[in-house]
Design a protein around this motif. Structure first.
Motif, PDB file in Angstrom:
ATOM      1  N   GLU A  70       5.320 -29.263 -14.898  1.00  0.00           N
ATOM      2  CA  GLU A  70       6.253 -28.968 -15.994  1.00  0.00           C
ATOM      3  C   GLU A  70       5.513 -28.701 -17.310  1.00  0.00           C
ATOM      4  OE1 GLU A  70       9.005 -32.179 -16.228  1.00  0.00           O
ATOM      5  OE2 GLU A  70       9.589 -32.020 -14.135  1.00  0.00           O
ATOM      6  N   ILE A  71       4.638 -27.742 -17.274  1.00  0.00           N
ATOM      7  CA  ILE A  71       3.820 -27.420 -18.452  1.00  0.00           C
ATOM      8  C   ILE A  71       4.678 -26.738 -19.513  1.00  0.00           C
ATOM      9  CG2 ILE A  71       1.914 -25.945 -19.222  1.00  0.00           C
ATOM     10  CD1 ILE A  71       0.628 -26.525 -16.466  1.00  0.00           C
ATOM     11  N   ASP A  72       4.498 -27.166 -20.766  1.00  0.00           N
ATOM     12  CA  ASP A  72       5.294 -26.633 -21.872  1.00  0.00           C
ATOM     13  C   ASP A  72       4.546 -25.609 -22.718  1.00  0.00           C
ATOM     14  OD1 ASP A  72       7.552 -28.061 -21.324  1.00  0.00           O
ATOM     15  OD2 ASP A  72       7.035 -29.767 -22.592  1.00  0.00           O
ATOM     16  N   HIS A  73       3.232 -25.746 -22.800  1.00  0.00           N
ATOM     17  CA  HIS A  73       2.486 -24.898 -23.726  1.00  0.00           C
ATOM     18  C   HIS A  73       2.596 -23.433 -23.296  1.00  0.00           C
ATOM     19  CE1 HIS A  73      -0.782 -23.190 -26.068  1.00  0.00           C
ATOM     20  NE2 HIS A  73      -0.750 -24.291 -26.813  1.00  0.00           N
ATOM     21  N   PRO A  74       2.978 -22.520 -24.230  1.00  0.00           N
ATOM     22  CA  PRO A  74       3.208 -21.123 -23.822  1.00  0.00           C
ATOM     23  C   PRO A  74       1.970 -20.435 -23.259  1.00  0.00           C
ATOM     24  CG  PRO A  74       3.251 -21.371 -26.228  1.00  0.00           C
ATOM     25  CD  PRO A  74       3.275 -22.749 -25.647  1.00  0.00           C
ATOM     26  N   ALA A  75       0.797 -20.689 -23.836  1.00  0.00           N
ATOM     27  CA  ALA A  75      -0.425 -20.061 -23.329  1.00  0.00           C
ATOM     28  C   ALA A  75      -0.764 -20.602 -21.951  1.00  0.00           C
ATOM     29  CB  ALA A  75      -1.578 -20.300 -24.291  1.00  0.00           C
ATOM     30  N   ALA A  76      -0.597 -21.905 -21.779  1.00  0.00           N
ATOM     31  CA  ALA A  76      -0.867 -22.513 -20.475  1.00  0.00           C
ATOM     32  C   ALA A  76       0.084 -21.965 -19.417  1.00  0.00           C
ATOM     33  CB  ALA A  76      -0.730 -24.036 -20.574  1.00  0.00           C
ATOM     34  N   ASN A  77       1.320 -21.695 -19.826  1.00  0.00           N
ATOM     35  CA  ASN A  77       2.300 -21.150 -18.878  1.00  0.00           C
ATOM     36  C   ASN A  77       1.912 -19.777 -18.368  1.00  0.00           C
ATOM     37  OD1 ASN A  77       4.512 -22.753 -18.031  1.00  0.00           O
ATOM     38  ND2 ASN A  77       5.225 -22.847 -20.145  1.00  0.00           N
ATOM     39  N   MET A  78       1.185 -19.014 -19.192  1.00  0.00           N
ATOM     40  CA  MET A  78       0.711 -17.702 -18.739  1.00  0.00           C
ATOM     41  C   MET A  78      -0.269 -17.858 -17.577  1.00  0.00           C
ATOM     42  SD  MET A  78       0.185 -15.570 -22.266  1.00  0.00           S
ATOM     43  CE  MET A  78       1.524 -15.372 -23.446  1.00  0.00           C
ATOM     44  N   ILE A  79      -1.073 -18.907 -17.625  1.00  0.00           N
ATOM     45  CA  ILE A  79      -2.005 -19.176 -16.525  1.00  0.00           C
ATOM     46  C   ILE A  79      -1.233 -19.638 -15.290  1.00  0.00           C
ATOM     47  CG2 ILE A  79      -4.038 -20.479 -15.813  1.00  0.00           C
ATOM     48  CD1 ILE A  79      -4.627 -18.532 -18.042  1.00  0.00           C
ATOM     49  N   VAL A  80      -0.187 -20.434 -15.518  1.00  0.00           N
ATOM     50  CA  VAL A  80       0.640 -20.879 -14.389  1.00  0.00           C
ATOM     51  C   VAL A  80       1.276 -19.673 -13.696  1.00  0.00           C
ATOM     52  CG1 VAL A  80       2.656 -22.242 -13.723  1.00  0.00           C
ATOM     53  CG2 VAL A  80       1.097 -23.107 -15.470  1.00  0.00           C
ATOM     54  N   GLU A  81       1.696 -18.689 -14.486  1.00  0.00           N
ATOM     55  CA  GLU A  81       2.284 -17.479 -13.905  1.00  0.00           C
ATOM     56  C   GLU A  81       1.307 -16.744 -12.998  1.00  0.00           C
ATOM     57  OE1 GLU A  81       3.755 -15.111 -17.107  1.00  0.00           O
ATOM     58  OE2 GLU A  81       5.281 -16.575 -17.686  1.00  0.00           O
ATOM     59  N   VAL A  82       0.010 -16.859 -13.308  1.00  0.00           N
ATOM     60  CA  VAL A  82      -1.018 -16.258 -12.441  1.00  0.00           C
ATOM     61  C   VAL A  82      -0.905 -16.844 -11.040  1.00  0.00           C
ATOM     62  CG1 VAL A  82      -3.496 -16.140 -11.999  1.00  0.00           C
ATOM     63  CG2 VAL A  82      -2.637 -15.740 -14.299  1.00  0.00           C
ATOM     64  N   SER A  83      -0.796 -18.166 -10.959  1.00  0.00           N
ATOM     65  CA  SER A  83      -0.721 -18.815  -9.641  1.00  0.00           C
ATOM     66  C   SER A  83       0.565 -18.446  -8.921  1.00  0.00           C
ATOM     67  CB  SER A  83      -0.831 -20.337  -9.788  1.00  0.00           C
ATOM     68  OG  SER A  83       0.317 -20.873 -10.416  1.00  0.00           O
ATOM     69  N   GLU A  84       1.669 -18.340  -9.666  1.00  0.00           N
ATOM     70  CA  GLU A  84       2.943 -17.993  -9.033  1.00  0.00           C
ATOM     71  C   GLU A  84       2.918 -16.566  -8.491  1.00  0.00           C
ATOM     72  OE1 GLU A  84       5.640 -18.810 -12.204  1.00  0.00           O
ATOM     73  OE2 GLU A  84       5.792 -20.951 -11.732  1.00  0.00           O
ATOM     74  N   THR A  85       2.327 -15.663  -9.281  1.00  0.00           N
ATOM     75  CA  THR A  85       2.199 -14.270  -8.822  1.00  0.00           C
ATOM     76  C   THR A  85       1.343 -14.194  -7.569  1.00  0.00           C
ATOM     77  OG1 THR A  85       2.386 -13.467 -11.089  1.00  0.00           O
ATOM     78  CG2 THR A  85       1.439 -11.949  -9.472  1.00  0.00           C
ATOM     79  N   GLN A  86       0.239 -14.928  -7.575  1.00  0.00           N
ATOM     80  CA  GLN A  86      -0.676 -14.946  -6.430  1.00  0.00           C
ATOM     81  C   GLN A  86       0.051 -15.439  -5.180  1.00  0.00           C
ATOM     82  OE1 GLN A  86      -3.833 -13.931  -6.673  1.00  0.00           O
ATOM     83  NE2 GLN A  86      -4.646 -14.536  -4.696  1.00  0.00           N
ATOM     84  N   GLU A  87       0.835 -16.490  -5.338  1.00  0.00           N
ATOM     85  CA  GLU A  87       1.571 -17.063  -4.206  1.00  0.00           C
ATOM     86  C   GLU A  87       2.593 -16.068  -3.662  1.00  0.00           C
ATOM     87  OE1 GLU A  87       2.660 -20.350  -1.621  1.00  0.00           O
ATOM     88  OE2 GLU A  87       0.932 -19.973  -2.896  1.00  0.00           O
ATOM     89  N   GLU A  88       3.311 -15.400  -4.553  1.00  0.00           N
ATOM     90  CA  GLU A  88       4.352 -14.459  -4.114  1.00  0.00           C
ATOM     91  C   GLU A  88       3.753 -13.224  -3.434  1.00  0.00           C
ATOM     92  OE1 GLU A  88       6.534 -13.582  -7.620  1.00  0.00           O
ATOM     93  OE2 GLU A  88       7.267 -15.647  -7.862  1.00  0.00           O
ATOM     94  N   GLU A  89       2.643 -12.740  -3.986  1.00  0.00           N
ATOM     95  CA  GLU A  89       2.064 -11.497  -3.491  1.00  0.00           C
ATOM     96  C   GLU A  89       1.325 -11.676  -2.174  1.00  0.00           C
ATOM     97  OE1 GLU A  89       2.168  -8.270  -4.666  1.00  0.00           O
ATOM     98  OE2 GLU A  89       3.748  -9.018  -5.965  1.00  0.00           O
ATOM     99  N   VAL A  90       0.464 -12.681  -2.095  1.00  0.00           N
ATOM    100  CA  VAL A  90      -0.416 -12.804  -0.929  1.00  0.00           C
ATOM    101  C   VAL A  90      -0.373 -14.164  -0.251  1.00  0.00           C
ATOM    102  CG1 VAL A  90      -2.036 -10.998  -1.584  1.00  0.00           C
ATOM    103  CG2 VAL A  90      -2.352 -13.284  -2.500  1.00  0.00           C
ATOM    104  N   GLY A  91       0.272 -15.156  -0.858  1.00  0.00           N
ATOM    105  CA  GLY A  91       0.478 -16.434  -0.192  1.00  0.00           C
ATOM    106  C   GLY A  91      -0.647 -17.434  -0.275  1.00  0.00           C
ATOM    107  N   ASP A  92      -1.789 -17.074  -0.845  1.00  0.00           N
ATOM    108  CA  ASP A  92      -2.907 -18.025  -0.932  1.00  0.00           C
ATOM    109  C   ASP A  92      -3.824 -17.587  -2.085  1.00  0.00           C
ATOM    110  OD1 ASP A  92      -4.397 -20.243  -0.239  1.00  0.00           O
ATOM    111  OD2 ASP A  92      -5.559 -19.213   1.296  1.00  0.00           O
ATOM    112  N   GLY A  93      -4.825 -18.430  -2.372  1.00  0.00           N
ATOM    113  CA  GLY A  93      -5.779 -18.078  -3.426  1.00  0.00           C
ATOM    114  C   GLY A  93      -5.310 -18.450  -4.817  1.00  0.00           C
TER     115      GLY A  93
END
Length: 555
Positions: A70-93
């Motif tokens: 449950e990260i609140d910091h907006p810049a940190a959330n951009m990094i979290v979005e990286v992991s979510e995109t990675q999971e949706e696109e290819v499922g790992d990494g």
């Protein structure tokens, strides 16, 4: 107005600009990367997340960690979005993408201090990312979609380090079989692989059912437990008397009228069941409810009925048995029926479930995961999700690269050569990108308790000698050929991780002004006196990163 300052922001607003804004965002990105870095690789550690209600999640899956925090910091959330995109696109990494993003920001910070402009860094990073993907294409290995051995090795690599090592041979075999079974001319939808988690037994007791398991029981004890060579009907409605759309009142003046009214309802329900029987249905799955009297008539006809079936299960049943759902029994014909060789109510670890098996062309399957505790099964489930993703990606693309940090070392060497040909200040950014990629083999060594410098020197030496697949064996510390060891990852997983990490880093580096409507959690202040965020869990307002109950100490 003389020298009086012009106020354009509200009193509650907070503004951080220039190097202070860049420093704040970079610190946020690095803190997120640091939080998941120790989970990378086969020897990665787990994290325990405890929320405010006391619920516990034990995992080393990158995207799970970051979404649960449950990260609140907006810049940190951009990094979290990286992991979510990675999971949706290819499922790992996901962990790789976040760790690389954090390292890119760290290297950029050093160059910013040398007065290299952020725009120059962004340009250099983009050039390096493009070049890295070109090199990945050169070193990628083609894989046939029917090569079960390599597909199982890829699945096993994805689940290594996630609590499934003891049974990874069995699980990787089940995963490959599941993905190949649900594949059709439209591609591979892993949603058609349902994972049923059952507490009890060991992971070795896990099995794949070519068909569907519905987490329900038959509605009436007088119905058969088992139906062989069953015709299956799917009703997207209910086997009940429809209520009137407007409030209605029925006046009954004597008992005979009441009896006639009840008999009429029963006749309607009997007619519904008769239509099911006339169509030849042996089993009926209903989206809504089933009236008690309808249950009685169904039991008399020897029809197994299941009510309030989830729409996802209805879709899998249709896909697996070939049945076509209808809205009402009136619409049902023999053509709408599906077929299964066996429909039975069985007991799994004390819970009753309906098994629909022996279907002609199982385009939907169910993986039964067994385990000693709920936490163990949840983590194995996350490992299975990653494995399904990488096998799907590999079958679709037909390309893999060696694991164990091998691609990153090869890319790092190639990018250093490329930097010499670029020239200008972008050259420094490309060299920084090359250094940043080495964070993966370095972290693999650190997490395995090895000396990262010695390991990196050996890897560089092997790659200089032309061994493209040389990677780090986290168990022995030796530099080995990962291809011979069967440690593979889909080429697209690596490419997507590098692209996502680059985009996130570039986006953060290009921000030189942060204007917040209120107090910015974890950020700086108007006077520019920003405190650097401590690594790992202390970003103050990264909300979750220190604030999920007892989670801060678990980092």
């Amino acid at each position: 107005m003389g020298n009086q300052p012009l106020i354009v922001l509200s009193d509650d607003s907070q503004r951080t600009s220039g190097k202070d804004a860049q420093s704040m965002n970079i610190s946020a990105g690095k803190a997120v990367a640091e939080a998941v870095r120790t989970t990378l690789g086969p020897k990665g550690m787990d994290k325990m997340l405890v929320d405010s209600t006391g619920n516990v999640v034990v995992t080393n899956d990158g995207v799970t960690l970051l979404t649960e925090m449950e990260i609140d910091h907006p810049a940190a959330n951009m990094i979290v979005e990286v992991s979510e995109t990675q999971e949706e696109e290819v499922g790992d990494g996901t962990t790789t993408a976040v760790v690389v993003a954090g390292e890119l920001l760290k290297r950029a910070e050093e160059l910013l201090e040398q007065d290299i402009h952020a725009t120059t860094l962004a340009q250099g990073y983009r050039q390096a990312s493009t070049k890295a993907n070109e090199v990945l294409d050169e070193i990628a290995i083609d894989v046939d979609a029917s090569d079960d051995e390599v597909l199982q090795q890829i699945a096993a690599t994805a689940m290594t380090g996630k609590g499934a090592e003891n049974a990874k041979d069995l699980l990787s075999s089940l995963v490959v079989q599941a993905v190949q079974t649900v594949a059709d001319e439209d591609g591979i939808d892993t949603d058609n692989v349902k994972v049923e988690k059952v507490v009890g037994g060991s992971i070795d007791n896990s099995e794949l059912v070519e068909g569907v398991i519905v987490d329900k029981e038959r509605v009436n004890d007088n119905m058969p437990y088992f139906s062989e060579d069953a015709n299956i009907a799917l009703i997207d409605g209910a086997l009940e008397i429809k209520e009137t759309e407007i409030d209605a009142e029925v006046n009954v003046t004597d008992p005979d009228q009441l009896q006639q009214f009840l008999e009429q309802e029963e006749a309607q329900l009997k007619e519904m069941v008769d239509k099911l029987a006339a169509a030849g249905a042996d089993v009926v799955f209903v989206d809504g409810g089933i009236d008690d009297m309808a249950q009685h008539y169904l039991a008399e006809e020897g029809i197994i009925a299941v009510r309030r079936v989830k729409s996802s299960d209805m879709s899998r049943l249709a896909r697996s048995t070939g049945a076509r759902a209808v809205n009402t029994v009136d619409d049902l014909t023999e053509d709408h029926l599906g077929f299964a060789g066996s429909v039975a109510q069985k007991d799994i670890a004390g819970d009753q479930r309906i098994f629909v098996e022996d279907v002609e062309d199982a385009k939907a399957v169910t993986l039964i995961l067994r385990g000693g505790t709920e936490h163990v099964i949840d983590e194995v489930d996350r490992a299975i999700e990653d494995s399904l993703g990488v096998v799907r990606t590999t079958i679709k693309d037909g390309q893999v690269v060696a694991g164990g940090g091998a691609p990153e070392v090869e890319l790092s060497l190639a990018l250093r050569d490329y930097a010499d040909s670029v020239g200008g200040r972008e050259q420094l950014a490309i060299e920084a990108f090359a250094d940043a990629l080495e964070v993966i083999p370095r972290t693999l060594a650190e997490n395995a308790g090895l000396d990262p410098i010695d390991s990196l020197v050996e890897l560089r030496s092997a790659h200089d000698g032309g061994d493209v697949a040389a990677g780090l064996d986290a168990y022995t510390g030796a530099t080995i050929d990962m291809g011979e060891e069967g440690v593979y990852e889909p080429r697209r997983v690596k490419g997507q991780a590098i692209e996502s990490a680059t985009e996130a880093a570039v986006m953060l580096l290009r921000i030189d002004d942060v204007i917040a409507a209120g107090e910015l959690k974890g950020g700086g202040s108007d006077d520019g006196d920003d405190e650097e965020m401590p690594p790992g869990g202390g970003m103050g307002g990264m909300g979750g990163m220190g604030g999920m109950g007892g989670m801060g100490g678990a980092m």
